[in-house]
Design an enzyme around this catalytic site. Structure first.
Site, PDB file in Angstrom:
ATOM      1  N   SER A 254       7.501 -28.387  -8.542  1.00  0.00           N
ATOM      2  CA  SER A 254       7.464 -26.981  -7.904  1.00  0.00           C
ATOM      3  C   SER A 254       7.044 -27.227  -6.516  1.00  0.00           C
ATOM      4  CB  SER A 254       6.655 -26.086  -8.513  1.00  0.00           C
ATOM      5  OG  SER A 254       5.415 -26.238  -8.280  1.00  0.00           O
ATOM      6  N   LYS A 255       6.913 -25.987  -5.512  1.00  0.00           N
ATOM      7  CA  LYS A 255       6.309 -26.055  -4.229  1.00  0.00           C
ATOM      8  C   LYS A 255       5.031 -26.789  -4.087  1.00  0.00           C
ATOM      9  CE  LYS A 255       9.211 -23.699  -1.480  1.00  0.00           C
ATOM     10  NZ  LYS A 255      10.058 -22.989  -2.270  1.00  0.00           N
ATOM     11  N   ARG A 256       4.208 -26.593  -5.172  1.00  0.00           N
ATOM     12  CA  ARG A 256       2.767 -26.979  -5.208  1.00  0.00           C
ATOM     13  C   ARG A 256       2.769 -28.511  -4.979  1.00  0.00           C
ATOM     14  NH1 ARG A 256       0.483 -27.555  -9.711  1.00  0.00           N
ATOM     15  NH2 ARG A 256       2.266 -26.902 -11.188  1.00  0.00           N
ATOM     16  N   HIS A 257       3.657 -29.383  -5.511  1.00  0.00           N
ATOM     17  CA  HIS A 257       3.977 -30.535  -5.325  1.00  0.00           C
ATOM     18  C   HIS A 257       4.361 -31.251  -4.017  1.00  0.00           C
ATOM     19  CE1 HIS A 257       4.386 -30.093  -9.667  1.00  0.00           C
ATOM     20  NE2 HIS A 257       3.475 -31.128  -9.748  1.00  0.00           N
ATOM     21  N   GLY A 258       4.961 -30.390  -3.112  1.00  0.00           N
ATOM     22  CA  GLY A 258       5.437 -30.580  -1.822  1.00  0.00           C
ATOM     23  C   GLY A 258       6.526 -29.971  -1.781  1.00  0.00           C
TER      24      GLY A 258
END
Ligand code: GLU
Ligand code: ZN
Length: 493
Positions: A254-258
């Site tokens: 998800s966005k949290r990872h990049g």
């Protein structure tokens, strides 16, 4: 049997890594089997579907070179391939199910359903969902509702007994008690719009899909879909649910990872070959050894059997590594073509670049080639060539554990060497710098680093001597002298 597979995204957002991997696996499988790859747009959720997302779908597949044999824009014998253009068809098929006693109209109001949900939650009841209130309405009761002008939804009559099994190529048999299937899910909404389940099953049947390859998150819908195929009396396709794509922490990517949208990767300067290659390695491998695959190779070598059962981990560093490899495999002139848009976007050069800049770009390419991870890196690496640099700050010029006085002395000693840089071999120049460093009892970096910062404004740059040659000796010397002045000021002399 001729293989027919499809990628069936809902255009509600940008195409992301997980979706694109599903597209690629379907596409490669179709090609390797000499089958047909279909693109189908599942925009039944009209509230969430957007024209921008649809355009992004076309752009992304186009950029990756994934051509669909049937689908929007190209057409085909089972079109239209956009679900919102097929609504009449879903209504017909839903009506047929009702006529056959496999589905029924439900007249329950929103408020009744809301009350039901509340009561279930309050009672912590194990029974969740619809209570099948309208499943056994008499003809008279239905007529009465119809006469009141109530538009019903259509619900599937899920069998109350028994169980439903489907076979998955990777997971084997998956069985669910019919009791545990969502009680009588809505197939057609009261406004005549189909739900995902109805449209998906009808289209897979009518489009003669043989294999359904999609993300594992759809497994829970599997039994329901099989019940629908059975209700229609249709053959169930072969299922192959693909393992999830995870971040390094084991959570769904998800966005949290990049970055997760392909658009972002594309803008940063990842090459389609690199992304295609790496994404295909997340969850599939050929022999566990070979890591580089051209698209053509994947189109012949891809097999379902080699898909991993375990979730795949998307490693950004590994993608960078692939991208660097693919960048270095480009010819200098190809790379110049690829880098130019980034220099234009940064306003370093005009669009199209003037001749003088075209020649400069040709010289830049071999120097940055070894160091680029993504194409956009070229902007920071070459800013010093195109823009005046702000005066460096003292602390930027000072190497670790080295004071201003020592740094000034080092720079003054290095200046004559820089002046004679010309076309002398780098090793020779470096040797002379090493001698100065030894003589002064400091590290080589105590000389290289301040020169680099003074000339390029950055601690990371292409190889130093080449950087100076590219900039031109006059400008380089001016920048070095400016650095000496700034440092001397600090020392108060
Ligand atoms: N429209 C669904 C999605 O966006 C398709 C699921 C399927 O392939 O059946 O994932
Ligand atoms: Zn009802």
């Amino acid at each position: 049997m001729d293989v027919r597979v499809r990628y069936a995204p809902s255009p509600t957002g940008l195409q992301h890594i997980g979706g694109v991997r599903t597209a690629l696996f379907n596409y490669f499988f179709a090609r390797s089997q000499h089958g047909v790859f279909i693109l189908r747009v599942e925009d039944t959720d009209q509230g969430r579907s957007t024209p921008e997302a649809l355009q992004d779908l076309y752009d992304t597949l186009g950029w990756l070179g994934v051509k669909w044999d049937e689908g929007p824009l190209v057409g085909g014998p089972h079109g239209p391939y956009i679900q919102s253009e097929r609504f009449g068809l879903y209504q017909e098929y839903a009506k047929k199910l009702v006529d056959d006693g496999k589905a029924y109209p439900c007249y329950c109001s929103e408020s009744r359903l809301a009350q039901l949900r509340e009561a279930q939650t309050a009672a912590k009841s194990k029974e969740q969902g619809y209570d099948r209130h309208c499943r056994n309405l008499t003809a008279e009761q239905r007529t009465r509702y119809e006469d009141q002008g109530i538009k019903p939804v259509i619900r599937l009559k899920v069998p109350l007994e028994g169980s439903t099994t489907f076979h998955d190529v990777l997971m084997g048999d998956i069985t669910r008690k019919n009791r545990d299937v969502n009680p009588d899910p809505v197939l057609l909404k009261s406004d005549g719009f189909p739900t995902y389940h109805l449209a998906n099953v009808i289209d897979d049947h009518l489009m003669k899909i043989t294999h359904i390859m999609r993300a594992q998150e759809w497994i829970p819908s599997g039994p329901l879909h099989v019940l629908l195929y059975e209700a229609f009396g249709w053959k169930v396709p072969t299922y192959c649910h693909l393992p999830m794509v995870m971040g390094k922490d084991g959570q769904k990517l998800s966005k949290r990872h990049g970055s997760t949208s392909v658009k972002e990767f594309r803008e940063k300067g990842y090459l389609p070959e690199a992304l295609t290659n790496y994404v295909s390695m997340v969850g599939w491998s050929y022999d566990g050894v070979k890591e580089f695959f051209t698209k053509d190779e994947l189109e012949t070598l891809f097999t379902l059997e080699k898909i991993n059962k375990a979730p795949g981990v998307f490693d950004y560093k590994k993608l960078d590594w692939y991208n660097g490899m693919y960048i270095r495999a480009k010819s200098d002139s190809e790379l110049a073509q690829l880098l130019t848009p980034y220099l234009i976007q940064a306003s370093f050069v005009s669009d199209p670049p003037e001749q003088e800049h075209v020649s400069l770009i040709e010289k830049i390419v071999p120097i940055v080639k070894e160091r680029l991870k993504v194409l956009s890196d070229v902007v920071d690496m070459t800013r010093y060539l195109f823009k005046d640099l702000p005066a460096p700050k003292i602390e930027e010029l000072l190497p670790k554990n080295q004071d201003a006085a020592t740094t000034v002395r080092a720079l003054r000693k290095a200046l004559p060497i820089v002046k004679r840089i010309g076309t002398r071999p780098d090793e020779e120049l470096e040797q002379e710098i090493v001698s100065i460093a030894n003589e002064m009892g400091i590290k080589i970096n105590g000389i290289f680093m301040p020169i680099r910062v003074a000339v390029t404004g950055s601690t990371v740059s292409p190889p130093l001597f080449d950087s100076i040659r590219l900039l031109g000796l006059d400008t380089a010397l001016l920048r070095l002298e400016r650095a000496v002045t700034i440092l001397s000021h600090q020392m108060g002399n």
